[in-house]
Motif scaffolding. Structure first.
Motif, PDB file in Angstrom:
ATOM      1  N   VAL A   1      26.409  47.319  47.282  1.00  0.00           N
ATOM      2  CA  VAL A   1      25.490  48.321  48.504  1.00  0.00           C
ATOM      3  C   VAL A   1      26.140  49.631  48.291  1.00  0.00           C
ATOM      4  O   VAL A   1      26.657  49.847  49.069  1.00  0.00           O
ATOM      5  N   CYS A   2      25.519  50.314  47.889  1.00  0.00           N
ATOM      6  CA  CYS A   2      25.236  51.888  48.684  1.00  0.00           C
ATOM      7  C   CYS A   2      24.789  52.628  49.610  1.00  0.00           C
ATOM      8  O   CYS A   2      23.579  52.657  50.191  1.00  0.00           O
ATOM      9  N   HIS A   3      25.387  52.848  50.365  1.00  0.00           N
ATOM     10  CA  HIS A   3      25.175  53.271  51.633  1.00  0.00           C
ATOM     11  C   HIS A   3      24.228  54.335  51.748  1.00  0.00           C
ATOM     12  O   HIS A   3      24.724  55.949  50.478  1.00  0.00           O
ATOM     13  N   GLY A   4      23.792  55.211  53.457  1.00  0.00           N
ATOM     14  CA  GLY A   4      23.411  56.166  52.899  1.00  0.00           C
ATOM     15  C   GLY A   4      24.255  57.061  53.871  1.00  0.00           C
ATOM     16  O   GLY A   4      25.083  57.464  53.821  1.00  0.00           O
ATOM     17  N   MET A   5      23.498  58.648  53.820  1.00  0.00           N
ATOM     18  CA  MET A   5      24.452  59.295  54.469  1.00  0.00           C
ATOM     19  C   MET A   5      24.616  59.487  55.493  1.00  0.00           C
ATOM     20  O   MET A   5      23.598  58.901  56.108  1.00  0.00           O
ATOM     21  N   GLY A   6      25.565  59.290  55.971  1.00  0.00           N
ATOM     22  CA  GLY A   6      26.354  59.264  57.452  1.00  0.00           C
ATOM     23  C   GLY A   6      26.920  58.183  57.668  1.00  0.00           C
ATOM     24  O   GLY A   6      27.783  57.628  59.462  1.00  0.00           O
ATOM     25  N   HIS A   7      27.024  57.072  56.578  1.00  0.00           N
ATOM     26  CA  HIS A   7      26.928  55.920  56.694  1.00  0.00           C
ATOM     27  C   HIS A   7      29.431  55.761  56.716  1.00  0.00           C
ATOM     28  O   HIS A   7      29.359  56.694  56.052  1.00  0.00           O
TER      29      HIS A   7
ATOM     30  N   SER B   1      33.251  61.759  50.134  1.00  0.00           N
ATOM     31  CA  SER B   1      33.127  62.992  51.527  1.00  0.00           C
ATOM     32  C   SER B   1      32.995  62.724  52.752  1.00  0.00           C
ATOM     33  O   SER B   1      31.590  63.275  53.029  1.00  0.00           O
ATOM     34  N   LYS B   2      33.750  62.952  53.645  1.00  0.00           N
ATOM     35  CA  LYS B   2      33.400  62.262  55.098  1.00  0.00           C
ATOM     36  C   LYS B   2      33.512  63.877  55.665  1.00  0.00           C
ATOM     37  O   LYS B   2      34.257  64.740  55.492  1.00  0.00           O
ATOM     38  N   TYR B   3      33.312  62.915  57.454  1.00  0.00           N
ATOM     39  CA  TYR B   3      32.923  65.083  57.631  1.00  0.00           C
ATOM     40  C   TYR B   3      32.234  64.189  59.827  1.00  0.00           C
ATOM     41  O   TYR B   3      32.018  62.734  59.406  1.00  0.00           O
ATOM     42  N   TYR B   4      32.702  64.886  60.604  1.00  0.00           N
ATOM     43  CA  TYR B   4      32.147  64.652  61.561  1.00  0.00           C
ATOM     44  C   TYR B   4      30.659  64.477  61.913  1.00  0.00           C
ATOM     45  O   TYR B   4      30.204  65.629  61.341  1.00  0.00           O
ATOM     46  N   ILE B   5      30.312  63.841  62.475  1.00  0.00           N
ATOM     47  CA  ILE B   5      28.515  64.261  62.425  1.00  0.00           C
ATOM     48  C   ILE B   5      28.783  64.390  63.814  1.00  0.00           C
ATOM     49  O   ILE B   5      28.628  64.071  65.073  1.00  0.00           O
ATOM     50  N   LYS B   6      26.995  65.002  63.786  1.00  0.00           N
ATOM     51  CA  LYS B   6      26.044  65.321  65.049  1.00  0.00           C
ATOM     52  C   LYS B   6      25.767  64.156  66.192  1.00  0.00           C
ATOM     53  O   LYS B   6      25.724  62.622  65.953  1.00  0.00           O
ATOM     54  N   PRO B   7      26.045  63.751  67.006  1.00  0.00           N
ATOM     55  CA  PRO B   7      25.717  65.346  67.982  1.00  0.00           C
ATOM     56  C   PRO B   7      27.126  65.399  68.718  1.00  0.00           C
ATOM     57  O   PRO B   7      27.504  66.861  69.184  1.00  0.00           O
ATOM     58  N   ASP B   8      28.131  64.338  69.135  1.00  0.00           N
ATOM     59  CA  ASP B   8      29.138  64.938  69.601  1.00  0.00           C
ATOM     60  C   ASP B   8      30.434  65.186  68.503  1.00  0.00           C
ATOM     61  O   ASP B   8      31.472  65.216  69.356  1.00  0.00           O
ATOM     62  N   PHE B   9      30.423  65.292  67.145  1.00  0.00           N
ATOM     63  CA  PHE B   9      31.745  65.232  66.367  1.00  0.00           C
ATOM     64  C   PHE B   9      32.955  64.644  66.227  1.00  0.00           C
ATOM     65  O   PHE B   9      34.035  64.495  66.136  1.00  0.00           O
TER      66      PHE B   9
END
Length: 215
Positions: A32-38, A64-72
């Motif tokens: 199972v391949c997750h969506g963006m932000g997961h 590719s990992k990154y901090y997500i909104k709203p509080d990062f």
């Protein structure tokens, strides 16, 4: 400014997550391949109602990992962007190869491949590029890569059950986009495709996953 972009190759390490235990009683293995932000370990929650004796879930992790909104403060991940898509896709394909090498599918199990949202692009490309025989292919709330053709999936013939699932109120899918995706999936797999709309937004529909898993 005289700048030059160069390319190197090096070894990387990535994780993946699993749910339940693979035993002789296991009937289905889900990739199972997750969506963006997961993140893969949290994506598993959508499959925790499946019978743990019969279903073993493998969830690869987008690199590719990154901090997500709203509080990062929370971390999400992405599979691909429009930047260097071809080479990045090959990196992901080799990563998936490594996951399947670590988690080989026993002959007595049926393989189910699911892509959600951005995960549709990498799941379908992997099935096509590696000629991956699977019992089911589930396309949920995501776009089919435009370069894929019926010949890429001719090896599946009628052996694989293909389902396209989307929310009727998906904020990323207008009527024109839905019509395009339906046309594309029918071109690739023929009239046997099961198209399943549900009342909802851009979300993983756990009820439909449970219905498919129990059918």
């Amino acid at each position: 400014m005289n700048s030059t972009e160069k390319e190197i190759s090096f070894q990387v390490t990535n994780t993946y997550s699993t749910l339940n235990t693979l035993t002789s009683s296991t009937k289905y293995i889900w990739f199972v391949c997750h969506g963006m932000g997961h993140l893969s370990r949290y994506f598993l929650k959508y499959f925790d109602a499946l019978n743990p004796e019969e279903h073993y879930i493998i969830s690869p992790q987008a690199p590719s990992k990154y901090y997500i909104k709203p509080d990062f403060k929370h971390v999400g991940a992405s599979w691909l962007t429009k930047e260097k898509t071809t080479s990045e896709t090959e990196n992901i394909m080799r990563y998936f190869d490594a996951v399947f090498k670590a988690e080989p599918v026993p002959k007595y199990c049926k393989l189910i491949v699911l892509g959600y949202s951005q995960g549709v692009s990498v799941a379908m490309r992997y099935v096509a590029k590696r000629q991956l025989a699977c019992y089911r292919l589930i396309i949920m709330s995501g776009g089919i890569p435009k370069e894929l053709t019926p010949n890429d999936f001719a090896f599946l013939k009628e052996k694989t059950k293909v389902s396209m699932i989307y929310g009727t109120d998906d904020e990323y899918l207008n009527d024109e986009r839905i019509a395009y995706e339906k046309k594309k999936v029918l071109e690739l797999f023929g009239e046997t495709v099961q198209i399943i709309p549900f009342k909802g937004k851009h979300e993983v529909n756990k009820d439909i996953i449970n219905t498919i898993g129990n059918s």
